[in-house]
Design a protein around this motif. Sequence first.
Motif, mmCIF file in Angstrom:
data_model
loop_
_atom_site.group_PDB
_atom_site.id
_atom_site.type_symbol
_atom_site.label_atom_id
_atom_site.label_comp_id
_atom_site.label_asym_id
_atom_site.label_seq_id
_atom_site.Cartn_x
_atom_site.Cartn_y
_atom_site.Cartn_z
ATOM 1 N N GLN A 247 3.900 5.679 -6.829
ATOM 2 C CA GLN A 247 4.845 5.338 -5.772
ATOM 3 C C GLN A 247 5.648 4.084 -6.120
ATOM 4 O O GLN A 247 6.835 3.980 -5.803
ATOM 5 C CB GLN A 247 4.070 5.140 -4.457
ATOM 6 N N ARG A 248 5.002 3.144 -6.796
ATOM 7 C CA ARG A 248 5.665 1.869 -7.096
ATOM 8 C C ARG A 248 6.628 1.973 -8.279
ATOM 9 O O ARG A 248 7.679 1.322 -8.284
ATOM 10 C CB ARG A 248 4.607 0.799 -7.390
ATOM 11 N N TYR A 249 6.299 2.798 -9.272
ATOM 12 C CA TYR A 249 7.026 2.716 -10.538
ATOM 13 C C TYR A 249 7.829 3.965 -10.891
ATOM 14 O O TYR A 249 8.554 3.956 -11.893
ATOM 15 C CB TYR A 249 6.039 2.414 -11.671
ATOM 16 N N THR B 10 -5.827 12.090 -1.485
ATOM 17 C CA THR B 10 -5.732 10.632 -1.400
ATOM 18 C C THR B 10 -4.558 10.110 -2.221
ATOM 19 O O THR B 10 -3.827 9.207 -1.790
ATOM 20 C CB THR B 10 -7.044 10.000 -1.893
ATOM 21 N N ALA B 11 -4.362 10.672 -3.415
ATOM 22 C CA ALA B 11 -3.224 10.264 -4.242
ATOM 23 C C ALA B 11 -1.905 10.570 -3.537
ATOM 24 O O ALA B 11 -0.979 9.738 -3.533
ATOM 25 C CB ALA B 11 -3.290 10.976 -5.597
ATOM 26 N N LEU B 12 -1.803 11.742 -2.934
ATOM 27 C CA LEU B 12 -0.569 12.100 -2.222
ATOM 28 C C LEU B 12 -0.382 11.235 -0.980
ATOM 29 O O LEU B 12 0.753 10.901 -0.609
ATOM 30 C CB LEU B 12 -0.622 13.579 -1.833
ATOM 31 N N PHE B 13 -1.481 10.859 -0.335
ATOM 32 C CA PHE B 13 -1.397 9.976 0.819
ATOM 33 C C PHE B 13 -0.807 8.628 0.421
ATOM 34 O O PHE B 13 0.019 8.052 1.137
ATOM 35 C CB PHE B 13 -2.794 9.792 1.414
ATOM 36 N N ALA B 14 -1.211 8.117 -0.749
ATOM 37 C CA ALA B 14 -0.677 6.841 -1.221
ATOM 38 C C ALA B 14 0.823 6.935 -1.517
ATOM 39 O O ALA B 14 1.551 5.956 -1.366
ATOM 40 C CB ALA B 14 -1.443 6.390 -2.468
ATOM 41 N N VAL B 15 1.294 8.114 -1.924
ATOM 42 C CA VAL B 15 2.720 8.297 -2.252
ATOM 43 C C VAL B 15 3.539 8.546 -0.995
ATOM 44 O O VAL B 15 4.621 7.946 -0.806
ATOM 45 C CB VAL B 15 2.889 9.460 -3.246
#
Length: 273
Positions: free
Chosen positions: A109-111, A143-148
């Motif tokens: 998400q950040r990069y 969880t990975a998709l939630f972070a994005v």
Amino acid sequence: MPNRQGQSKGPSHVPSHHVHQPLARLLGVEANTTSHAEKWLSIIGSTLGMAFACWLSSQLPGGNSLAWMLASTGASAALIFAIPHGALSQPWPVLGGHVISAFIGVSCQRYLPTHEFAAIAATGLSIAAMYYLRCLHPPGVATALFAVMGGAEIHQLSYSLLLNPVLLNACTLVLAGLLFNNLFPSRRYPSTLGRSAAAASNLQEEDVAKALRELDSFVDISPEDLSRLYTCANSFAEQRRREWQHRESRILRLRPRMKAQPNPQSSKQKRAN
């Protein structure tokens, strides 16, 4: 046209189970051999585990936005309480799968330039990382998709998301699984606890592990449990063989008696002569 017994010829009278069984196998519908008690233990355990996680999330700052994290937590609860002996349900896959996937999701998400590309990359990279770090846990992808895709409030948390709520929720479920599953003799969590010695058999756990590597496909059962399953199946096969031998010996004992008994029809013919 009906035949002499009044039954029509053709495929309309093919037994339905002959059609349903291949379709069920094609769709992956397996025979569920668990008892009703075991099913209800899974239901009650999952409910209590999620209730604990929901209560804990409500006590945290920003609990309303973090409530979306409970989606992947619920999927983990299903594995821990419905399949407590499965390889995907063990503590390291639960803890490592969620935290590592969250790290990958935050990094993407950040990069990465767009949310769509970040979501696609987070899915593939989280699966790859869980595979190679031996913590494959499907809810970790959520969880990975939630972070994005969690929104601006989640994105502001950055890597602190890994500790709260990801690691906290994962630890909560693992602790609940330890407390609940080990209350019952039929369950053990982690699966290495309370394992009794396997019955004498030529099959060793190392043999099963080699066979799984030769299969080259992920199987959600540990080599130890697979060895126990094989030993248990062998014992039932041996019991069935002994029962069959006992029936054959009874038949052999009865045959001389049956031959010694006079035939009533032949005795009547002798009297008539």
